[in-house]
Write a protein that holds these residues in place. Structure first.
Motif, short mmCIF file in Angstrom:
data_model
loop_
_atom_site.label_atom_id
_atom_site.label_comp_id
_atom_site.label_asym_id
_atom_site.label_seq_id
_atom_site.Cartn_x
_atom_site.Cartn_y
_atom_site.Cartn_z
N GLY A 1 0.98 -1.58 0.10
CA GLY A 1 0.19 -0.37 0.28
C GLY A 1 1.13 1.05 0.56
N THR A 2 0.41 1.87 1.16
CA THR A 2 1.28 3.76 0.52
C THR A 2 2.44 4.08 1.97
OG1 THR A 2 -0.81 5.17 1.85
CG2 THR A 2 -0.37 4.77 -0.62
N GLY A 3 2.34 2.94 3.19
CA GLY A 3 2.43 2.83 4.63
C GLY A 3 2.72 1.42 5.25
N ARG A 4 2.75 0.80 4.55
CA ARG A 4 2.85 -0.42 5.45
C ARG A 4 4.53 -1.18 4.94
NH1 ARG A 4 -0.66 -5.77 5.65
NH2 ARG A 4 0.14 -6.98 7.74
N VAL A 5 5.04 -1.14 5.75
CA VAL A 5 5.75 -2.42 5.26
C VAL A 5 6.56 -3.71 6.27
CG1 VAL A 5 9.18 -2.43 4.88
CG2 VAL A 5 7.63 0.01 5.47
N VAL A 6 6.26 -4.75 5.39
CA VAL A 6 6.57 -6.11 6.10
C VAL A 6 7.44 -6.46 5.60
CG1 VAL A 6 5.46 -8.15 5.42
CG2 VAL A 6 3.92 -6.10 5.45
N HIS A 7 8.74 -7.13 7.21
CA HIS A 7 9.87 -7.16 6.49
C HIS A 7 9.27 -9.37 6.89
CE1 HIS A 7 14.13 -8.04 8.23
NE2 HIS A 7 13.92 -9.29 8.23
N ARG A 8 10.16 -9.93 6.15
CA ARG A 8 10.26 -11.73 5.12
C ARG A 8 11.43 -11.73 5.91
NH1 ARG A 8 5.57 -10.65 7.65
NH2 ARG A 8 4.13 -11.77 6.83
N GLU A 9 12.00 -12.83 5.60
CA GLU A 9 13.25 -13.22 5.46
C GLU A 9 12.99 -15.04 5.20
OE1 GLU A 9 16.26 -13.55 9.27
OE2 GLU A 9 15.04 -11.30 9.68
N GLY A 10 13.92 -15.78 4.74
CA GLY A 10 14.34 -16.76 4.34
C GLY A 10 14.87 -17.32 3.04
N VAL B 1 10.32 -15.93 -4.40
CA VAL B 1 9.54 -17.45 -3.88
C VAL B 1 10.12 -17.14 -2.70
CG1 VAL B 1 9.04 -19.19 -3.25
CG2 VAL B 1 8.53 -18.32 -5.69
N LEU B 2 10.39 -17.26 -1.23
CA LEU B 2 11.63 -17.36 -0.56
C LEU B 2 10.75 -18.82 0.52
CD1 LEU B 2 11.39 -13.48 1.36
CD2 LEU B 2 12.86 -14.63 -0.15
N TYR B 3 11.53 -19.09 0.79
CA TYR B 3 11.63 -20.91 1.31
C TYR B 3 12.16 -20.14 3.03
CZ TYR B 3 11.35 -25.15 3.53
OH TYR B 3 11.09 -26.49 3.94
N ASP B 4 10.79 -20.64 3.94
CA ASP B 4 10.72 -20.68 5.42
C ASP B 4 10.42 -21.42 6.65
OD1 ASP B 4 12.67 -19.33 7.94
OD2 ASP B 4 10.56 -17.48 7.79
N GLU B 5 11.16 -22.23 7.33
CA GLU B 5 10.32 -23.21 7.52
C GLU B 5 9.04 -24.08 7.32
OE1 GLU B 5 9.24 -21.20 11.25
OE2 GLU B 5 11.27 -20.66 12.31
N GLY B 6 9.26 -24.40 6.13
CA GLY B 6 8.41 -25.55 5.77
C GLY B 6 7.18 -24.32 4.58
N ARG B 7 7.22 -23.45 4.65
CA ARG B 7 6.89 -22.35 4.00
C ARG B 7 7.14 -21.63 2.59
NH1 ARG B 7 4.70 -18.73 7.99
NH2 ARG B 7 6.40 -18.13 8.18
N PHE B 8 6.09 -21.91 1.55
CA PHE B 8 6.81 -20.72 0.35
C PHE B 8 5.77 -19.27 0.77
CE2 PHE B 8 7.92 -24.64 -1.04
CZ PHE B 8 9.39 -24.93 -1.04
N LEU B 9 7.40 -18.38 0.96
CA LEU B 9 5.95 -17.33 0.36
C LEU B 9 6.15 -16.71 -0.82
CD1 LEU B 9 5.42 -14.27 1.50
CD2 LEU B 9 7.15 -13.65 1.89
N SER B 10 5.23 -15.68 -1.92
CA SER B 10 5.47 -15.58 -3.07
C SER B 10 5.15 -14.54 -2.54
CB SER B 10 4.54 -15.70 -3.75
OG SER B 10 4.62 -15.61 -5.30
N ALA B 11 6.14 -13.03 -3.32
CA ALA B 11 6.08 -11.65 -3.81
C ALA B 11 6.29 -11.48 -5.09
CB ALA B 11 6.95 -10.92 -2.76
N ASP B 12 5.47 -9.64 -4.75
CA ASP B 12 5.67 -9.03 -6.22
C ASP B 12 7.01 -8.45 -5.87
OD1 ASP B 12 5.20 -7.17 -8.67
OD2 ASP B 12 4.20 -5.78 -7.12
N LEU B 13 7.73 -8.58 -7.02
CA LEU B 13 8.79 -8.11 -7.21
C LEU B 13 8.72 -6.14 -7.07
CD1 LEU B 13 12.03 -8.34 -7.22
CD2 LEU B 13 11.68 -8.39 -9.56
N TYR B 14 8.12 -5.78 -7.75
CA TYR B 14 7.67 -4.89 -8.16
C TYR B 14 7.63 -4.27 -6.13
CZ TYR B 14 7.83 -5.71 -12.59
OH TYR B 14 8.04 -5.63 -13.28
N THR B 15 7.55 -4.36 -5.31
CA THR B 15 6.83 -4.10 -3.92
C THR B 15 8.48 -4.74 -3.03
OG1 THR B 15 5.86 -5.91 -2.91
CG2 THR B 15 5.00 -4.40 -4.12
#
Length: 79
Positions: free
Chosen positions: A34-43, A54-68
């Motif tokens: 959005g316009t002001g929320r920053v989400v931190h992820r590691e993996g 796509v990040l992998y962490d603890e048996g989960r895959f996280l897919s994210a938009d490269l532009y964000t």
């Protein structure tokens, strides 16, 4: 006399190619949602596509938009 500095290949590459070069490595990433929320992820950086990652962490895959993706911290290969 001024010392000539050269940049490491990772510093001169495009954002996408820098990510692709670090596939399989640990990464800490910050995404702007959005316009002001920053989400931190590691993996483990699993996959880099044309417009996603796509990040992998603890048996989960996280897919994210490269532009964000706004910031990424990679494991230092020389440490």
């Amino acid at each position: 006399m001024e010392e000539k500095r050269t940049l490491a290949p990772g510093l001169t590459a495009s954002w996408r190619s820098m990510l692709a070069q670090n596939t399989g490595k640990w990464v800490a990433a910050d995404f702007l949602i959005g316009t002001g929320r920053v989400v931190h992820r590691e993996g483990i950086l699993h996959t880099v596509g044309n417009d996603y990652l796509v990040l992998y962490d603890e048996g989960r895959f996280l897919s994210a938009d490269l532009y964000t993706l706004k910031f990424a911290v990679f494991e230092d290969k020389n440490a």
